[in-house]
Design an enzyme around this catalytic site. Sequence first.
Site, PDB file in Angstrom:
ATOM      1  N   HIS A  33       1.152  -1.192   0.527  1.00  0.00           N
ATOM      2  CA  HIS A  33       0.397   0.180   0.064  1.00  0.00           C
ATOM      3  C   HIS A  33       0.851   1.319  -0.404  1.00  0.00           C
ATOM      4  CE1 HIS A  33      -2.919  -2.697   2.151  1.00  0.00           C
ATOM      5  NE2 HIS A  33      -3.410  -2.221   1.056  1.00  0.00           N
TER       6      HIS A  33
ATOM      7  N   GLY B 157      -2.470  -1.722  -6.986  1.00  0.00           N
ATOM      8  CA  GLY B 157      -1.590  -2.514  -7.289  1.00  0.00           C
ATOM      9  C   GLY B 157      -1.676  -3.770  -8.648  1.00  0.00           C
TER      10      GLY B 157
HETATM   11  P1  AMP Z   1      -6.402  -4.095  -0.841  1.00  0.00           P
HETATM   12  O1  AMP Z   1      -6.521  -3.386   1.198  1.00  0.00           O
HETATM   13  O2  AMP Z   1      -5.644  -5.321  -0.213  1.00  0.00           O
HETATM   14  O3  AMP Z   1      -7.540  -4.317  -1.457  1.00  0.00           O
HETATM   15  O4  AMP Z   1      -5.306  -3.050  -1.393  1.00  0.00           O
HETATM   16  C1  AMP Z   1      -5.205  -2.104  -1.974  1.00  0.00           C
HETATM   17  C2  AMP Z   1      -4.809  -1.750  -3.492  1.00  0.00           C
HETATM   18  O5  AMP Z   1      -3.357  -2.429  -2.919  1.00  0.00           O
HETATM   19  C3  AMP Z   1      -5.044  -2.670  -4.010  1.00  0.00           C
HETATM   20  O6  AMP Z   1      -5.286  -1.595  -5.040  1.00  0.00           O
HETATM   21  C4  AMP Z   1      -4.215  -3.994  -4.235  1.00  0.00           C
HETATM   22  O7  AMP Z   1      -4.031  -4.665  -5.367  1.00  0.00           O
HETATM   23  C5  AMP Z   1      -3.062  -2.972  -3.657  1.00  0.00           C
HETATM   24  N1  AMP Z   1      -1.984  -3.996  -3.297  1.00  0.00           N
HETATM   25  C6  AMP Z   1      -1.989  -5.065  -2.278  1.00  0.00           C
HETATM   26  N2  AMP Z   1      -1.072  -5.984  -2.150  1.00  0.00           N
HETATM   27  C7  AMP Z   1      -0.018  -5.039  -3.108  1.00  0.00           C
HETATM   28  C8  AMP Z   1       1.198  -5.523  -2.471  1.00  0.00           C
HETATM   29  N3  AMP Z   1       1.507  -6.471  -2.296  1.00  0.00           N
HETATM   30  N4  AMP Z   1       1.912  -4.626  -3.857  1.00  0.00           N
HETATM   31  C9  AMP Z   1       1.270  -4.206  -4.496  1.00  0.00           C
HETATM   32  N5  AMP Z   1       0.021  -3.351  -4.044  1.00  0.00           N
HETATM   33  C10 AMP Z   1      -0.470  -4.050  -3.367  1.00  0.00           C
END
Ligand code: AMP
Length: 284
Positions: A37, A150
Site C-alpha cells: 500500500h 496494485g
Molecule cells: P487491499 O487493501 O488489499 O484492497 O489493496 C488495496 C490496493 O493495494 C489494491 O490496489 C491492491 O492491488 C494493492 N496492493 C495490495 N497488495 C499489494 C502488494 N503486495 N503490492 C502492490 N500493491 C498491492
Amino acid sequence: MKFIRAIPAISRETKAARSSGHPVVLVPTMGNLHAGHLSLIRRARKLAGAKGTVVVTLFVNRIQFGPTEDFASYPRNLKRDTALCREAGVDILFAPSDAVIYPGAHSTYVVESRLAKRMEGASRPTHFRGVTTVVAKLFNLVQPDAAVFGAKDWQQAAVIRQMTTDLNFPIRIVVAPTVRERDGLALSSRNAYLSPAEREQATVLYDVIRAARLAVKHAPAPLPAGVLRRKLSRLVAKQRLAKLDYIEFFDPKTLEPAKRIDRGTHIALAVFFGKTRLIDNGRL
Ligand code: AMP
C-alpha cells in the site's frame, strides 16, 4: 493530514483540492496497510506532485466479500493505518463507516460483465460487483485526476480500467508493481492468517510464476497451456498444505485466455491454505 469519516466533508475537501488546480490522486485500500500500500501512496505522491493532493481511503467493503468469506475477521487497524498515512505524507485520509457508504436504502450496483467473469470472478461470483460499486462511489466522491491500484490484483485493475472507460470517468488508472517479501511472497493482509507451516509453503505461488518464466524462456516454441498448467499444478501439489484453486494464462491487456504460452503472456493463480486464499500473478 485531514482525517474524514463523512460524505459532506470528503466532497467539500476534495472539491477545494481540485479547485487549487493541482492534481488529486486517489489510493483506495481496505486498510491494515503494508509496504505494498505504501508503494502505491508513494506513486500517488509522484503523480500529484508536492502541491497536489493524495487521498487514501480505508474501507473494508462488505459487498466484495462472499457470504462464507472473511469480512468479519479481516484485519482492521485504524490507529496504525492513520499513523502510517500521516508518516507517508497523505493529505486526506477517508475512513467511512459501513453505514456511510451503504445506508439502509442502498440498492444500486455497478457490474463489469466481461473481464469480471473469469478467474477471481469464477471463484468469487459477487466479488468484482462489490469492487466496481465501491470504486465508482469513491470516484464520484473524490473525483480524482488519477487513481493508483496494485499489479498484485491484476484482474481487479483491468476490471476497474474497463469500468472507467465504459462509464466515462475522466480518471487515469495507474497500476503499480507488486511488492514482495524477501522470499517472493506478495505482501497481503491475508498473509497474517497463515500458520508458520503455511507461511513457509506459501512461497509456492511465486515459485510457480518463476517456474513458468523459466519454462517459457527455455521452450523452443510457444508451450500449450494445458501442458504448462499440469507441470505447474504438480509444483503446487508438492506442498502438503496448499490446495490449488486455478492457474490461468491470458493476454495482460484483454485478459483473453491464452492457448499457447509465450513471452509476454500473463499468468495468474489462486491457492488455498486452509481457509486462507492467496493470489498472485506475473508476466512471463
Ligand atoms: P487491499 O487493501 O488489499 O484492497 O489493496 C488495496 C490496493 O493495494 C489494491 O490496489 C491492491 O492491488 C494493492 N496492493 C495490495 N497488495 C499489494 C502488494 N503486495 N503490492 C502492490 N500493491 C498491492
